[in-house]
Structure formats: C-alpha cells, structure tokens
Design a protein around this motif. Structure first.
Motif, mmCIF file in Angstrom:
data_model
loop_
_atom_site.group_PDB
_atom_site.id
_atom_site.type_symbol
_atom_site.label_atom_id
_atom_site.label_comp_id
_atom_site.label_asym_id
_atom_site.label_seq_id
_atom_site.Cartn_x
_atom_site.Cartn_y
_atom_site.Cartn_z
ATOM 1 N N SER A 136 -1.015 14.085 -26.882
ATOM 2 C CA SER A 136 -2.137 14.886 -26.395
ATOM 3 C C SER A 136 -2.801 15.631 -27.562
ATOM 4 C CB SER A 136 -1.629 15.857 -25.333
ATOM 5 O OG SER A 136 -2.686 16.431 -24.618
ATOM 6 N N SER A 168 -5.558 20.438 -27.832
ATOM 7 C CA SER A 168 -4.345 21.004 -27.249
ATOM 8 C C SER A 168 -3.427 21.524 -28.345
ATOM 9 C CB SER A 168 -3.636 19.898 -26.454
ATOM 10 O OG SER A 168 -2.596 20.431 -25.706
ATOM 11 N N PHE A 190 -12.345 18.028 -18.715
ATOM 12 C CA PHE A 190 -11.650 19.167 -18.079
ATOM 13 C C PHE A 190 -10.342 19.464 -18.801
ATOM 14 C CE2 PHE A 190 -13.833 17.252 -14.248
ATOM 15 C CZ PHE A 190 -14.841 18.196 -14.206
ATOM 16 N N VAL A 191 -9.741 18.415 -19.336
ATOM 17 C CA VAL A 191 -8.447 18.578 -20.004
ATOM 18 C C VAL A 191 -8.580 19.411 -21.268
ATOM 19 C CG1 VAL A 191 -6.576 17.348 -21.148
ATOM 20 C CG2 VAL A 191 -7.543 16.443 -19.024
ATOM 21 N N SER A 192 -9.726 19.297 -21.920
ATOM 22 C CA SER A 192 -9.864 19.965 -23.214
ATOM 23 C C SER A 192 -9.808 21.488 -23.087
ATOM 24 C CB SER A 192 -11.172 19.538 -23.882
ATOM 25 O OG SER A 192 -12.268 20.040 -23.143
ATOM 26 N N LYS A 193 -10.055 21.991 -21.901
ATOM 27 C CA LYS A 193 -10.010 23.449 -21.716
ATOM 28 C C LYS A 193 -8.604 23.946 -21.391
ATOM 29 C CE LYS A 193 -14.772 23.644 -19.974
ATOM 30 N NZ LYS A 193 -15.011 22.192 -19.744
ATOM 31 N N ARG A 194 -7.689 23.043 -21.213
ATOM 32 C CA ARG A 194 -6.340 23.436 -20.804
ATOM 33 C C ARG A 194 -5.565 24.089 -21.942
ATOM 34 N NH1 ARG A 194 -3.600 18.591 -17.196
ATOM 35 N NH2 ARG A 194 -4.461 19.283 -15.205
ATOM 36 N N LEU A 195 -4.531 24.823 -21.563
ATOM 37 C CA LEU A 195 -3.616 25.335 -22.575
ATOM 38 C C LEU A 195 -2.718 24.232 -23.119
ATOM 39 C CD1 LEU A 195 -2.286 28.878 -21.584
ATOM 40 C CD2 LEU A 195 -4.220 28.228 -23.012
ATOM 41 N N ILE A 196 -2.378 23.251 -22.291
ATOM 42 C CA ILE A 196 -1.417 22.245 -22.762
ATOM 43 C C ILE A 196 -1.789 20.820 -22.357
ATOM 44 C CG2 ILE A 196 0.241 22.730 -20.876
ATOM 45 C CD1 ILE A 196 2.512 22.147 -23.001
ATOM 46 N N GLY A 197 -3.062 20.547 -22.407
ATOM 47 C CA GLY A 197 -3.546 19.167 -22.321
ATOM 48 C C GLY A 197 -2.850 18.310 -21.282
ATOM 49 N N ILE A 198 -2.388 17.143 -21.730
ATOM 50 C CA ILE A 198 -1.742 16.176 -20.840
ATOM 51 C C ILE A 198 -0.251 16.161 -21.134
ATOM 52 C CG2 ILE A 198 -1.609 13.747 -20.168
ATOM 53 C CD1 ILE A 198 -4.497 13.412 -20.868
ATOM 54 N N ALA A 223 2.684 23.759 -26.330
ATOM 55 C CA ALA A 223 1.599 22.824 -26.634
ATOM 56 C C ALA A 223 1.524 22.560 -28.136
ATOM 57 C CB ALA A 223 0.274 23.378 -26.121
ATOM 58 N N ILE A 260 -10.212 15.459 -28.913
ATOM 59 C CA ILE A 260 -11.093 16.225 -28.027
ATOM 60 C C ILE A 260 -10.329 17.202 -27.148
ATOM 61 C CG2 ILE A 260 -12.817 14.380 -27.941
ATOM 62 C CD1 ILE A 260 -11.893 14.042 -24.926
ATOM 63 N N PHE A 261 -9.029 17.027 -27.042
ATOM 64 C CA PHE A 261 -8.301 17.936 -26.158
ATOM 65 C C PHE A 261 -8.047 19.298 -26.782
ATOM 66 C CE2 PHE A 261 -6.054 14.361 -23.655
ATOM 67 C CZ PHE A 261 -7.284 13.941 -23.218
ATOM 68 N N LEU A 317 -11.455 13.754 -18.521
ATOM 69 C CA LEU A 317 -10.952 14.194 -19.821
ATOM 70 C C LEU A 317 -11.612 15.479 -20.340
ATOM 71 C CD1 LEU A 317 -10.286 10.762 -21.574
ATOM 72 C CD2 LEU A 317 -8.766 12.157 -20.167
ATOM 73 N N GLY A 322 -6.274 29.389 -19.788
ATOM 74 C CA GLY A 322 -5.986 28.154 -19.080
ATOM 75 C C GLY A 322 -7.080 27.842 -18.091
ATOM 76 N N THR A 323 -6.785 26.952 -17.158
ATOM 77 C CA THR A 323 -7.822 26.436 -16.269
ATOM 78 C C THR A 323 -7.511 26.660 -14.792
ATOM 79 O OG1 THR A 323 -6.692 24.300 -16.464
ATOM 80 C CG2 THR A 323 -8.604 24.650 -17.863
ATOM 81 N N THR A 342 3.585 28.594 -22.987
ATOM 82 C CA THR A 342 2.907 27.302 -22.826
ATOM 83 C C THR A 342 2.138 26.942 -24.094
ATOM 84 O OG1 THR A 342 2.749 27.566 -20.436
ATOM 85 C CG2 THR A 342 1.188 26.053 -21.453
#
Lengths: 614, 614
Positions: free
Chosen positions: B515, B523, A268-276, B470, B520-521, A266, B22-23, B466
């Motif tokens: 999300s 997003s 790692f997800v927080s750094k994403r542009l669009i989470g989950i 999000a 914590i995300f 989880l 992004g990641t 994106t």
C-alpha cells in the motif's frame, strides 16, 4: 411504587433454552422469521437500513423460465415474509444442477441439506433448502471434497454462527505434515471452516493434503498462488482461471476473490490513515494502477462464475478495502466496495453460484450494527463473513479479545461467520497456542450471539453448566466447559479436592453454598447433579499438567504431585463425591484449604503440603 | 446505482478523534448531552426505558430551603436538558458541607472536581460539579484518604469509563506486604479503583496499609468484616455501624452495602437455577430468614447514611440478587431489587451522600441494553457499576473474555464503571497474571466503549498507533501499545529486526508495504513516523524475556540470545531504522526472514541462526 408504571419489558423474541429453564424472560431479539429476510435478527436502532426486498430469486439465470403452473416455492411460516418471485422454474433442456443453489431453486433437497438439518436441529431440511434458494445460506461443499471427508455445514444467519480459523505456511514454510496437524488442531477447537493462506513451502502439495484430510470446508485466497514466482503486474486472465481450476480440482470449498475493489474507489483510499490492509486488495490495486484498467477479477467475473459453478465452489467475495484502523471504518472506500460486492453477488447468483461476502476488519463498536445491516441490504441477505472486527487498535497482543467483542456484536446484528483473530495479529505468525486462543475467543463470540438471537436450544449447555455450578458439582462443571482441561487445571491449582466450595471464596464465603443452605431456595438441588461426598480430584492429565506448567504459578514439584496423585494414594474412598453444603464442617473445610498452597503469595507452601501428603 | 437511494448513514454523534483524522464519518452514538440525562449515550432500540425525569435535585434534604431569589444552578449547554429543580438552595444555619454532593448542591467547585477536570479534559470543573449535583457522577474520595495519597477520579457516564480490580486475602491469607504489592500491580495495569475483599489474614492491618498506599479509590464490602468471628445471624445494628465507622476512619472511599435485597424478593429466587451468587446477598438473605425481619441494612439505612456522610464515603449499593447464570438474568428478583436500589438512592441523596449502583453479573448480550437503561431510569442516572456481565456461562477459564464482551456493551449502553473478571473466576483465586489479564481485558472494554460513545479525543491513541502501523514503524507501534513489552516480545519471537514487514505475512505479502508502494495512497507517509533504515531491535528486557519464556515457543537458548543481543553485536548501525517499502530489496528481505526460526514447525532453526549470527 408499581413496576408496571415505571417500565415494561421490550417485545420478546424466542427463548433460547429448549426447556425454558431458569427465570429469565427470554431473548430480547426479534422473534424468529425463518423464511423471511430477518431469520434471527436484532432489533434495529433508529436509522438502520432495512433488509433488501430482493433475494436470489430475483437474480435467476437468463435462460430459466418460470413454470407455467405459477406454483410457488420457498414458502415461509409467515407467507407475507416469503421471497417474491419464488416461483417454480424450468431450466433449459439438458440442464443438470450442480450447485446447492441450483438444486434449491429446483425445489430439491440434497443429502448435504439433510446433513445440515441433522447438525442444526432447529432447522428442517426444507427450511435449509429455502434459505439456500433465497441466497441467505450457503453450504460450502466442493463436489470433490464431498467425495473425500467433508462433513457438510451451512453458513447463514438462520443457522448457528460459524467460526473460521486461518492457517498457512509463510515463505519459510513448514511441511505438509505440520499444516495437516494445524488443521487437526483447529478442528479440535471447533473451528467450523479453515482457510489455508499458505504463501510458502510446497503450497500445492499442502493444499492437496489439507483438502484430503479436512472434515470442515477449506477456503483459500487463490491470488496468493497466482503471484508465486510472478509479479502482480504480470497477472492475466488465463493465469487466474488456471489457478482457480487447479484449486477447485483439489477440492477447495470456497474462494476469496477481491473483485469489488475498483479504480473509482482508489482516490478514497488516499485519504485514509492506513490505506489498504488486505493483501489481495493491495495487489489488485497495484495491478489496476499499473495497467490503467478495471480490476481484472471484475472484468472476467462471468468466466470465473462459470468455472467455480462446475465444482460448486462457493464465493467468498473479498473486501479488499476493509478498514485497517478505527479511523478508516465505514468510509467511502469501504462502502463503495460493498455496493460493488452486492452487484457481484447478483451476477454470481445468475450463474447459479453460492455466495458469501467478506467484511471488516477494524470498526468502532457503535458502527458495527450499521455495517452489518447495510451489507444485508446491499447484498440481499447473502451471508456475511467478517474478520473480527476489532473495536480498538491500541491493544496489539490482545486482538483476539478486542475483536471477539466486535465479533459478538457483528453476529448479533447479522454476520453469519466470524473469521478469528489470534493474539499474534499485527505482530507475527500465530503459534499453536495462538490458534487455540483465537478459536476459543471466537467460539465465545459465536455462542454468545446465538444465545442473544434466541436460536432454539442455544442456551442449553449454559444452563446445564449453571445447574452443575449451583450444585457445586465440579466434575459436571468441567465436563460441560468448553475447555475442561483448563477449567480443571485452574481449579486444582488452588484446591485439588472437589467439595462444596472453591478457593475463590473459601468455605465460609461461598455464596452458592450459603444459597444451598437456605432451604427455600432449592438451589442446586437437581437430582441429576447431586454427589455424596467430597473427593480428591483425579490426577492431572498431560494437557492439564501442561497448562499448569505454562502458568508458572506452582513449583514443578507441586505440578508433578498433582499429575501423579490417585484416589487411593490420597485416601479418598468411593467413586462419588458430594456437594451438599452440610457434608463438610468448618474445621474440615479449613483443613482442606490449608493443605494447598498459598494462593496469594504465589508461593507453594511446601512444608504444609509435605506434612499433609506424607 | 446511486448510493443515496440505497442507504443513508444514521444520525451521527461526536467524532471521538480530536483531530478528526482518517476517513470514518464519526461516532454513531447520540450526540453528547452533558448536563442532560443522556450525557454520552447509545441510541435506544425500540422498547428501551427512557431516562428518569428526576435527578438528585429532586431529593434534597428536608431542611434545605430553596433560595428566595429563584436562581438556577446546573445549567446545561442546552437549557431544555438541565435538571428540573436545580435551584439555589439554603441549607440550615450552621450547616457545613462535607460531601462532594453537598458542595455541588451549593454551587461550589472543590479541589477534587478541579483535579478530575484536569484528568478528563473533555469536561470542565463546572460540568463535573453539575454532574455531581445531579447525582450522575461521584468522586469516591474519603476525606481521610484524601489526606493521604488519593488522586481524585470521577465515575459517571459523562466521564471516561472506569475499571475496578478486586483483590483481597482469603482465609489462608497473604501478608499486608503482598496485598500492597497486588495493589501496585493493579495500578500498573491502570485499574481506576481497587476493591479490597479480604476475608482472611489481618484484615484490619491490610486495609489500613492499602488505604495508605493507594493513589486510587479503595472500596470494600464491609459485611465481610462484620461476620469475622461471628455468625451472620448474630449481626446487629451496632455491629454494622461500628464496622462502617472503623473502615471509614481508615480511609475507605466506597462501601458496597446490599440493602436492596428484601424479603419480598426471596420467593422469586427459589425459582432460579442458581439462587443467590452474591456473598453479601446470600448472607443477608440468611439473616432475614432467620430473624423474620426486613434486611437489616435497609432498616438502618438512614443511620448508615448519616455515618458515611461524615467521611464522604460513597455508596456502592450492592446487587445481592444479581443473576448467577444467563438463565436467571433480568428476572423478577433482579428487577425487584433494582427498584429497591432506586429508592435507597433517593434516600441517600436526601442525606447528602454520593451514590453509585452495582449491577450484574451474567446477562445475555441481547438483554444488556435494557438492563443498563432500566437502571438509568429507576436510579435517576446514578452511576452504574457492573460486574462484567458474562454473556455465556460455558467458558470457565476464559471469563475475562466472556465478560469483557458484555462489559463493552454495558458501558456503551450506560454503565460508568466495570468491575473486572479474571480468567480464574468460578475456579479459584486469581494469581498475579490473572489480575493483569483481567485488567487488560477491561481496559479494552472501557476504551472501546469510550470510542464508541464519541467521548472527545478517546480515539487519539488508536489513531496514532494506526499511523505508526501504516508507516511500519515498530518502535512507535510498541510505544503506543497498551502493553509494549508483550507486543515487542511477540514481534521478536518471529523476527527481531524492525523492518518494513513482519513475520505474519513476510516481505512479499505485506499489504501495508504494498500500500505504501502505491504512491497515490500516501499511506504511512506522516513525517513524524518515518524511519531511515531497518535495524536489529533492542535486546529483550526482563519483562519481555519472561513473556517469551512463558509462551514456551522458543528454546531457552533462543530466548537468551534475544535477551542479550545488542545493536553492535548484530552489526546494525545508526540509531534510526527505516520502514520505507524500498529500503529492503527482495533478497535482503528473504535473508532477514530466513535467519530467524521456523515459525510454523515451532522449532528453532538453530543451524541457520548459528551461521548468520556467528
């Protein structure tokens, strides 16, 4: 200058044409290695992960013992490729095989394996058994669905690429009848499996009806039912197992279960542009955060395995952390989950369960090969079932195309089944035509990959169509098309006479016609494809009429005329028509062209039509 | 288990996002080598031909002399990649440069090169000059068209992938006005160049009007004009040169000339399933057979070069022997012609002419990389301009998709420009909507390849979209879409309220919404993307209305309602609307969903709508 000094052809694989027709040198993919880890595979670009050196034979149930005779099963055409540890085993006393994997491990060929061999004649029943035993192929066939109408099919890179179509009612649901109609529609457009993702209406009754009606395997994402009338936080083990049992009893053939999302992923997800962007993934993430526990599905994975084994429901282990945009592809969250999926695969195999793995999603074109080959390594060859992937994010409304591009590359590089994406993706619920568009785009992707991989006879229908095209034999051209009604309608929109040219170039400019005139080419001279005379094409059928109405190019009167014409009305004689280059002289050709509408102004040339047709 | 021991990422190229958002780890293509033979390139699978070690610097005019100072031009970021023989030259006395190639060879930067650098900010004007000097890039810009409205653009693998749209009147022609309208339509859908393939109507007047009106380069296939009112057998050198001169004077920017088809290749053609499918190729084959002479265009190639040089018309040397079906791909006829194209390139460069090369056609997915890389080798990096290629033959009516798949792979592996294919290919003349569908499919292909190749900033718009997705910020989502009207119309078909979910999953099932709820995300929290409140979306504009009418899902009354609604009528207040997950509670969400039609039965729920909207 000498060709040989300037280039050489890469090492060639198998010719995908059964007759080796035409002049192409054949597939540039690797030669087939059915029985080994590469079955049909693309050549690796530098840096790609090698296949795993393990198979399902390395993850046998703890209570099976190797036969004392040391006999080997699962032999390959090339013995050095055969799986390690594929020895004859003895299960514990009283053991009754249930799953296809268990039968395969015992060296037995089931009726389902035989049926698959009929449907995929490039594989023998023995090869199918051995691929299943290795874990590289699944036959999603719940024993209850088998007792109904299921026609068994296989998913694995040794077989042809498969396509899944999603359907399902939303909270403002349609009735059971409509869902069954949608199932029939997806089957009409040759979806190989169908997922019922209903979240509304009478989901139980709908699922029951779909499982009864379907000739294709049905998949579900059972967590959707688990949270109907319940908050995700309230989910517990007994609810999970009860729901799975009920759906298994209804005959569902494969379950998507997002057991690979873990607490450790989880951050790692927080750094994403669009989470989950996976529904199951986001729900389970919420559950984990709320309960401060590991993923519930992973906690009770062994119980789940024991349950699904009893019905031979196949696992489709979900990728809850698939990227939702190019910017998040191939990241730590996604790859971390993929490792977890590999471990879940190993555990499921130890329980005798069949497994496939779900994959992304949104992946730039350059990263697709790596994603496919990494899955093959980490999941030991378990079939990969991918969603697209989309190769760009900025074309909503056209995501059946953006993703069919990715899907072709995915299948070529190792994916075994492609989950379709419709034009409505990201925007709303797919309508009937969206379902068709999604199916067609994905049949294109799957077929293009099969040809590219050199799967025997994959190219035959293309070649037959090319021969019909070379002969300017329109009827055969349409018959061999994937969507004959559409092809016929588009053709007749400009020119409803089947002759030795089409409206695209016209008579004088038809290269195929000219090519036929050049005697030495012998182009389009196949005896089976010859016609005698030009003829007025048949009247438009209702489907063709509907296509032209929707295009909106012709006037209603013109579409009506095309839909009501008959050969006699039009003065055409005989049943045969010709495509010889010499049957229509220039002036007759001009006349045939002129009596149709002006294809450039997009306006029907009504007066001319009246003159000619009156 | 340790990741590092199980796999490693392949060597990485450039990150196509300017902000590295992004990641994703970045592009898996080769790192950029602008100035060298690989500029932006895919990693080679085993057996691929290496790039040529020659460039246009190796094919200088015979009367140019190397400067005595031994000064080098065309330096690369990495000196070892710079072209051999890129020395300063002295042209003969009295020489006046005309073509972009000649200016580049003299080290001069033209206004056109500067303009291209503005349009492609990842390249400097110096780099563009050096790519042109090396022969790896062209600026198709007839000096006469430049004096009109042409906005210069470049074609080459160092620049972004370009898309060409074909148009042109058939023998039953539209008028000049309609052709100019079609030009505008292709420009609207971002075609980078347009080919006028007219064979009917007043072709002279039409071409003149198109060249005057176009801001994009215009290409033609002059042989079409050469045989108007004349049999191909009657074609002679003076007719060829006169026609070329007339079209050059009209401002045509590039000419397709099929000089590579040779008598020696014709025996290979006879073994094909579908002979010759290029109009120019079939005509010239007929000419050669009739006259028992070598290809006329090849015979007078030097004269042609001298003529086009005077206007800086760029060559697009045609592939008259491109395969017309998968079964004929990569065969002896096609590769033999490709070698001839390489020799024609060398000769054209010696005359100072800019050159690009045309390519196939119909090519199985596995053979695309080889085809692209062989062209790069045999034609010394001259830009490759390919038609598709189609990766299957059996989907007529969907060939914009079958070929966009091939086109993406082609561009990724080296093609610089993609000639679109419309849904009407093989069936009839493209209509207005077919032109749009072809353009969109090819913009997808071109863009996906640019992202994959790691062209700087290529992914930025994907990433912005994106982020909007999000945040569930629909307005930004649509604005950033390639076709905002379509995206808006598809969305409103189900749910004309912009809120924190869409009709695809509904409120409770929106993974993006969930999300966002998971704190914590973070997003979709980008400050620039936040809205305050849900709002009724704006009324449909005419284009959006048209899209929904054509879809035929909604009743006319419902489309009318969507087209006439306004914020005040719908009771929405304020200018901003929100996409926070917490602004709509469950019951409000259910209400918003229920007041729209049933998306599953495809029937409007008229009574409900009346209740709510009254």
């Amino acid at each position: 200058m000498n060709s040989a000094s300037r280039y050489s052809l890469p090492a060639l694989g198998h010719n995908p044409s059964s007759a080796r027709q035409g002049t192409t040198p054949g597939s540039f993919a690797n030669p087939p290695e059915v029985g080994g880890p590469r079955t049909f595979s693309s050549p690796d670009t530098p840096g790609m992960p090698a296949p795993s050196d393990k198979t399902a034979w390395d993850f046998m149930p703890a209570d099976w013992r190797r036969s004392s005779d040391g006999r080997r099963l699962a032999v390959s055409v090339r013995p050095e490729l055969a799986p390690a540890n594929a020895y004859a085993y003895e299960p514990p006393a009283g053991f009754e095989p249930i799953t296809q994997l268990e039968f395969a491990r015992l060296g037995q060929i089931t009726p389902e394996m035989r049926r698959v061999a009929e449907r995929e004649p490039h594989l023998s029943a023995e090869e199918i058994r051995d691929e299943i035993a290795a874990g590289r192929m699944v036959i999603p066939a719940n024993r209850i669905h088998l007792a109904n109408r299921l026609d068994p099919m296989a998913i694995g890179r040794a077989s042809r690429t498969k396509v899944n179509a999603n359907m399902g009612a939303s909270p403002i649901s349609s009735g059971t009848h409509e869902e069954v109609e949608k199932l029939r529609w997806a089957e009409r457009w040759e979806a190989d499996t169908v997922m019922d993702l209903s979240t509304g209406g009478d989901v139980e009754k709908t699922r029951e009806a779909i499982c009864r009606a379907a000739t294709v395997p049905i998949g579900t994402v059972p967590i959707y039912s688990m949270i109907l009338g319940r908050k995700i936080e309230e989910l517990d083990a007994s609810c999970v197992l009860e729901t799975l049992k009920r759906q298994a009893e209804q005959g569902v053939d494969y379950f998507t279960i997002h057991a690979g999302v873990r607490r450790a992923h989880l951050p790692f997800v927080s750094k994403r542009l669009i989470g989950i962007v996976s529904r199951g993934g986001s729900l389970l993430a919420k559950w984990m955060i709320h309960h401060e526990q590991e993923n519930l599905m992973a906690q009770i994975w062994d119980d789940i395995c024991e349950l699904v084994r009893q019905y031979d429901v196949t696992f489709s282990i979900g990728d809850g952390l698939r990227p939702g945009g190019l910017a998040d592809a191939t990241d730590a969250a996604q790859l971390g989950e993929l490792e977890a999926l590999g471990e879940l695969t190993e555990r499921a195999w130890r329980h005798g369960c069949q497994v496939m793995i779900e994959g992304p999603g949104h992946v730039p074109f350059d990263q697709i090969e790596f994603n496919m080959k990494l899955q093959r390594r980490l999941c030991h060859g378990a079939p990969f079932y991918v969603l697209g992937p989309l190769v760009t994010d900025m074309f909503p409304g056209y995501d059946h195309i953006t993703s069919a591009i990715g899907a072709t590359a995915a299948a070529y590089h190792g994916a075994a089944m492609l989950c379709y994406v419709t034009p409505k993706e990201h925007l709303g619920l797919p309508k009937k035509d969206d379902v068709k568009q999604g199916c067609v785009a994905y049949k294109i992707a799957a077929h293009a990959a099969d040809v590219a991989l050199g799967i025997p006879s994959a190219r035959d229908r293309d070649d037959e169509l090319t021969k019909a095209r070379a002969a300017l034999n329109w009827e055969k051209h349409f018959e061999l098309s994937f969507d004959p009604d559409l092809a016929r309608a588009y053709h007749d929109e400009d020119l409803d006479v089947d002759t030795d040219f089409c409206a695209m170039c016209g008579h004088d400019w038809c290269s195929v016609r000219i090519s036929k005139e050049i005697g030495i080419f012998v182009s389009g001279k196949d005896a089976d494809y010859q016609w005698d005379k030009p003829k007025i094409s048949a009247a438009l059928n209702p489907a063709q009429r509907e296509i032209l109405i929707q295009r909106g190019v012709l006037s209603p009167a013109e579409v009506h005329r095309l839909a009501s014409k008959t050969k006699t009305v039009m003065g055409a004689t005989g049943q045969k028509a010709a495509c010889h280059s010499d049957v229509v002289d220039d002036s007759a050709a001009q006349h045939l062209q002129a009596e149709r509408l002006d294809p450039l102004t997009l306006e029907p040339i009504e007066p001319v039509i009246e003159d000619v047709r009156a």
